[in-house]
Design an enzyme around this catalytic site. Sequence first.
Site, PDB file in Angstrom:
ATOM      1  N   TRP A   1       0.832  -1.217   0.000  1.00  0.00           N
ATOM      2  CA  TRP A   1       0.000   0.000   0.000  1.00  0.00           C
ATOM      3  C   TRP A   1       0.852   1.246   0.000  1.00  0.00           C
ATOM      4  O   TRP A   1       0.524   2.227  -0.678  1.00  0.00           O
ATOM      5  CB  TRP A   1      -1.017  -0.031   1.145  1.00  0.00           C
ATOM      6  CG  TRP A   1      -2.035  -1.103   0.883  1.00  0.00           C
ATOM      7  CD1 TRP A   1      -2.202  -2.269   1.559  1.00  0.00           C
ATOM      8  CD2 TRP A   1      -2.980  -1.135  -0.201  1.00  0.00           C
ATOM      9  NE1 TRP A   1      -3.196  -3.023   0.978  1.00  0.00           N
ATOM     10  CE2 TRP A   1      -3.691  -2.355  -0.100  1.00  0.00           C
ATOM     11  CE3 TRP A   1      -3.296  -0.264  -1.232  1.00  0.00           C
ATOM     12  CZ2 TRP A   1      -4.695  -2.710  -1.008  1.00  0.00           C
ATOM     13  CZ3 TRP A   1      -4.302  -0.612  -2.140  1.00  0.00           C
ATOM     14  CH2 TRP A   1      -4.986  -1.828  -2.014  1.00  0.00           C
TER      15      TRP A   1
ATOM     16  N   ASP B   1      -1.871   6.581   6.457  1.00  0.00           N
ATOM     17  CA  ASP B   1      -2.940   5.742   5.911  1.00  0.00           C
ATOM     18  C   ASP B   1      -3.346   4.740   6.992  1.00  0.00           C
ATOM     19  O   ASP B   1      -2.710   3.705   7.170  1.00  0.00           O
ATOM     20  CB  ASP B   1      -2.419   5.015   4.661  1.00  0.00           C
ATOM     21  CG  ASP B   1      -3.445   4.042   4.098  1.00  0.00           C
ATOM     22  OD1 ASP B   1      -4.528   3.893   4.689  1.00  0.00           O
ATOM     23  OD2 ASP B   1      -3.153   3.434   3.046  1.00  0.00           O
TER      24      ASP B   1
ATOM     25  N   LYS C   1     -13.061  -1.676   6.627  1.00  0.00           N
ATOM     26  CA  LYS C   1     -12.419  -2.624   7.542  1.00  0.00           C
ATOM     27  C   LYS C   1     -12.912  -2.391   8.969  1.00  0.00           C
ATOM     28  O   LYS C   1     -13.626  -3.218   9.516  1.00  0.00           O
ATOM     29  CB  LYS C   1     -10.906  -2.504   7.440  1.00  0.00           C
ATOM     30  CG  LYS C   1     -10.411  -2.782   6.001  1.00  0.00           C
ATOM     31  CD  LYS C   1      -9.028  -2.254   5.785  1.00  0.00           C
ATOM     32  CE  LYS C   1      -8.669  -2.110   4.330  1.00  0.00           C
ATOM     33  NZ  LYS C   1      -8.713  -3.335   3.533  1.00  0.00           N
TER      34      LYS C   1
HETATM   35  N1  PMP Z   1      -4.450   1.438   2.084  1.00  0.00           N
HETATM   36  C1  PMP Z   1      -4.512   0.312   2.802  1.00  0.00           C
HETATM   37  C2  PMP Z   1      -3.600   0.158   3.979  1.00  0.00           C
HETATM   38  C3  PMP Z   1      -5.419  -0.688   2.458  1.00  0.00           C
HETATM   39  O1  PMP Z   1      -5.493  -1.814   3.165  1.00  0.00           O
HETATM   40  C4  PMP Z   1      -6.269  -0.511   1.341  1.00  0.00           C
HETATM   41  C5  PMP Z   1      -7.296  -1.529   0.912  1.00  0.00           C
HETATM   42  N2  PMP Z   1      -7.123  -2.808   1.288  1.00  0.00           N
HETATM   43  C6  PMP Z   1      -6.144   0.665   0.608  1.00  0.00           C
HETATM   44  C7  PMP Z   1      -5.246   1.626   1.011  1.00  0.00           C
HETATM   45  C8  PMP Z   1      -6.999   0.925  -0.620  1.00  0.00           C
HETATM   46  O2  PMP Z   1      -8.269   1.201  -0.180  1.00  0.00           O
HETATM   47  P1  PMP Z   1      -9.518   1.405  -1.136  1.00  0.00           P
HETATM   48  O3  PMP Z   1      -9.856   0.093  -1.705  1.00  0.00           O
HETATM   49  O4  PMP Z   1     -10.544   1.955  -0.199  1.00  0.00           O
HETATM   50  O5  PMP Z   1      -9.129   2.404  -2.179  1.00  0.00           O
END
Ligand code: PMP
Length: 361
Positions: free
Chosen positions: A102, A172, A196
């Site tokens: 991420w 994040d 989540k």
């Molecule tokens: N950052 C993290 C730490 C994540 O776990 C995720 C999704 N699993 C995201 C960003 C991306 O999120 P989204 O699908 O809401 O764009």
Amino acid sequence: MKRVFNFSAGLAMLPQAVLEQAQAEMLDWNGSGMSVMEMSHRGKEFMSIAAQAEADLREIMAIPANYKVLFLQGGASSQFAMIPMNLLRGKTTADYVDTGDWSAKAIKEARRFAEVNVVASTKEGNYTSVPAFETWQCSADAAYLHYTPNETIRGVEFPWVPATGDVPLVADLSSTILSRPVDVSKYALIYAGAQKNIGLAGLTLVIVREDLLGETVVGTPAMFDYKIHADNDSMYNTPPTYAWYLAGLVFQWVKQQGGLAGMAAINQRKAEKLYAAIEASGGFYNSPVAANCRSWMNVPFTLANAELDKPFLAEAAQAGLTTLKGHRSVGGMRASIYNAMPEAGVDALVSFMQDFAQKNG
Ligand code: PMP
């Protein structure tokens, strides 16, 4: 009716009490004669739902008054772009820590707008640790520093908050928000997709210090400008109203668990039980993550004999323990044990793992 223990990394389980309340209020919210889904976002009913959700979140996270709370759309992935668009503020460089998939995505997106300086990366070690702060090569004039306190895919969680001084700290928190107390005042901006620990996909939470707003890169669309959302109380356009309402129910549920301190105690206990089971298996199960940064929320583990992966997953599913397959980029297993995973779910998984190891060891 039979509900499973769903160990998915997100979308993920919701607290049963929240689902029951949503069900009870589905056809007629509080005597309005409507479901929340059918209400005008500008009507007094929804305005009260929205305000209560924000007030509860501010209380749970102890968000200082000089921070705006935004209920946005577009997922955490949109934030990867919105952050540089809004926080560069005339500068050209932004610092990023690369601790997993991420962070890497956030870095890739930021490169559209900024000169990204990767201050530290654990990629060579397969993203299984957190880089010591003393090793970070921070730039002299970074607009901000971005990091990912919990890497959802590989289960690496920072046990400390970087002290970046005057450089605005951006985090994040998608997969760890509301799981334990955070000192919001240490951050310039916190963001999280809701799917989540907050509730439904479709809602993205941003908590941002007010003084950072108002200077976007040229060409920033209105929908990507934090200040426009802040000035309009997150109703510049039609917000994801049902997800906002459901987040409000989750915030109330968190309060009932004893707030973030209460959640932290439960989460720590759950995580420790699971890691202890891995450690006690005599090498049958293994955690790839360094012991000092194992996530409380996402617990990846491998079976020493990968041929047993398939039977493990099949038998687990039969026992009502679902979505344990590790991310496709990592393999093995991953048990995501967010706030809404009951301790009984972790107990059931631990006992299943012990039985499976005994039968197959
Ligand atoms: N950052 C993290 C730490 C994540 O776990 C995720 C999704 N699993 C995201 C960003 C991306 O999120 P989204 O699908 O809401 O764009």
